[in-house]
Design a protein around this motif. Sequence first.
Motif, PDB file in Angstrom:
ATOM      1  N   LYS A  63       7.420  94.342  32.715  1.00 17.50           N
ATOM      2  CA  LYS A  63       6.504  95.055  33.598  1.00 17.50           C
ATOM      3  C   LYS A  63       5.086  95.067  33.031  1.00 17.50           C
ATOM      4  O   LYS A  63       4.097  94.863  33.752  1.00 17.50           O
ATOM      5  CB  LYS A  63       6.998  96.485  33.814  1.00 17.50           C
ATOM      6  N   LYS A  99      17.325  92.067  39.038  1.00 15.84           N
ATOM      7  CA  LYS A  99      16.272  92.944  38.511  1.00 15.84           C
ATOM      8  C   LYS A  99      15.239  92.144  37.729  1.00 15.84           C
ATOM      9  O   LYS A  99      14.028  92.361  37.863  1.00 15.84           O
ATOM     10  CB  LYS A  99      16.889  94.010  37.618  1.00 15.84           C
ATOM     11  N   GLU A 156      23.257  92.344  39.210  1.00 18.24           N
ATOM     12  CA  GLU A 156      22.165  93.309  39.339  1.00 18.24           C
ATOM     13  C   GLU A 156      21.092  93.084  38.290  1.00 18.24           C
ATOM     14  O   GLU A 156      19.895  93.192  38.583  1.00 18.24           O
ATOM     15  CB  GLU A 156      22.719  94.741  39.227  1.00 18.24           C
ATOM     16  N   ASP A 157      21.505  92.790  37.053  1.00 19.25           N
ATOM     17  CA  ASP A 157      20.526  92.522  35.992  1.00 19.25           C
ATOM     18  C   ASP A 157      19.724  91.270  36.306  1.00 19.25           C
ATOM     19  O   ASP A 157      18.502  91.218  36.090  1.00 19.25           O
ATOM     20  CB  ASP A 157      21.222  92.356  34.644  1.00 19.25           C
ATOM     21  N   TRP A 190      12.799  95.175  30.115  1.00 18.36           N
ATOM     22  CA  TRP A 190      12.268  95.484  31.448  1.00 18.36           C
ATOM     23  C   TRP A 190      10.865  96.080  31.347  1.00 18.36           C
ATOM     24  O   TRP A 190       9.984  95.736  32.146  1.00 18.36           O
ATOM     25  CB  TRP A 190      13.190  96.475  32.166  1.00 18.36           C
ATOM     26  N   ASP A 214      13.292  89.768  40.246  1.00 17.97           N
ATOM     27  CA  ASP A 214      12.397  90.565  41.089  1.00 17.97           C
ATOM     28  C   ASP A 214      11.258  91.170  40.279  1.00 17.97           C
ATOM     29  O   ASP A 214      10.177  91.425  40.814  1.00 17.97           O
ATOM     30  CB  ASP A 214      13.183  91.692  41.772  1.00 17.97           C
ATOM     31  N   GLY A 215      11.501  91.405  38.984  1.00 16.91           N
ATOM     32  CA  GLY A 215      10.458  91.983  38.140  1.00 16.91           C
ATOM     33  C   GLY A 215       9.420  90.980  37.682  1.00 16.91           C
ATOM     34  O   GLY A 215       8.436  91.356  37.055  1.00 16.91           O
TER      35      GLY A 215
END
Length: 221
Positions: free
Chosen positions: A64, A91, A87-88, A60, A94-95
Motif C-alpha cells: 500500500k 488481495k 483471497e490472498d 500488505w 487488487d492491491g
Amino acid sequence: MKILVVEDNDFLRETLVEALTEEGYVVDSSADGEDGLFQATECNYDLIILDVMLPEKDGWEVLKGIRSHPSCNNVAVIMLTARDGTEDRVKGLDGGADDYLTKPFKLMELFARIRSIMRRSAGPERASELMVGDVTVNTNTRSIFKNGVDVAATTLEYNLVEALLAKRGEVVSRNDLYMKLFSEEKEVTSNILDVYICNVRNKLGKEFIMTKRGYGYYISA
C-alpha cells in the motif's frame, strides 16, 4: 535492472540475492517491512520481491505504501507468501501487485515471472535490437555487437549501456547511474563508474558514450 528483495527469512533472502546477482541483476535487500518500504520509496528500483509475512510492517502495508508513493508508480512488485489461498492472491493483485508466487517455489519460475513482467512493462514498441552507429544491442539476449562481431562485455558494462540507452538522447547523472548499477550493500570506490565508462569506450568507441561535463553521460539519439 535493479531489484529489491524484502524477505525476513535469512536463508531465503540471501539465496535470492545471490541467485539474482548471478543472473546479472543489481540487488538490494531488507529483512523487515519498515526498512523495506523506506528503501523502496527512497531508491530507484525496477522490481520489488515482497514477502507477505514481515516484521514491523507486513507485506500488505508495504505494498500500500509503495503504490501510494509518487516515485514508485512504475515499479513492479511480485508478492511472496506461504499461503495459497485465493483471497490472498486476489488481495495482492487488487492491491497493486503485478504477480503472486507461493512458497516454496523454484528459482527458475521466479526468473521466468521477472522476465515476463519486464517484457510487459517495456511495452510493445520496445525493440529487441537497438542500433547506435555500428553498434547493435540486443536486449533479449543482453548482447552487444560492433560491426556484427560479438563484444565481450561484462554484466556491469552491459547494464551501463542499457541504462543509457533507456534514456537515449538524455543526459543521465552520475548519481542516477550509481543508483542504477551498484547495490547499496556493496562498497564501491568513487571512480568505479569512470572505470566502466572507459571500458565501454575502449570496446565500442570513444564517441559511443558522450560526456556532458558537470551533468553526466548520454548516448546520442
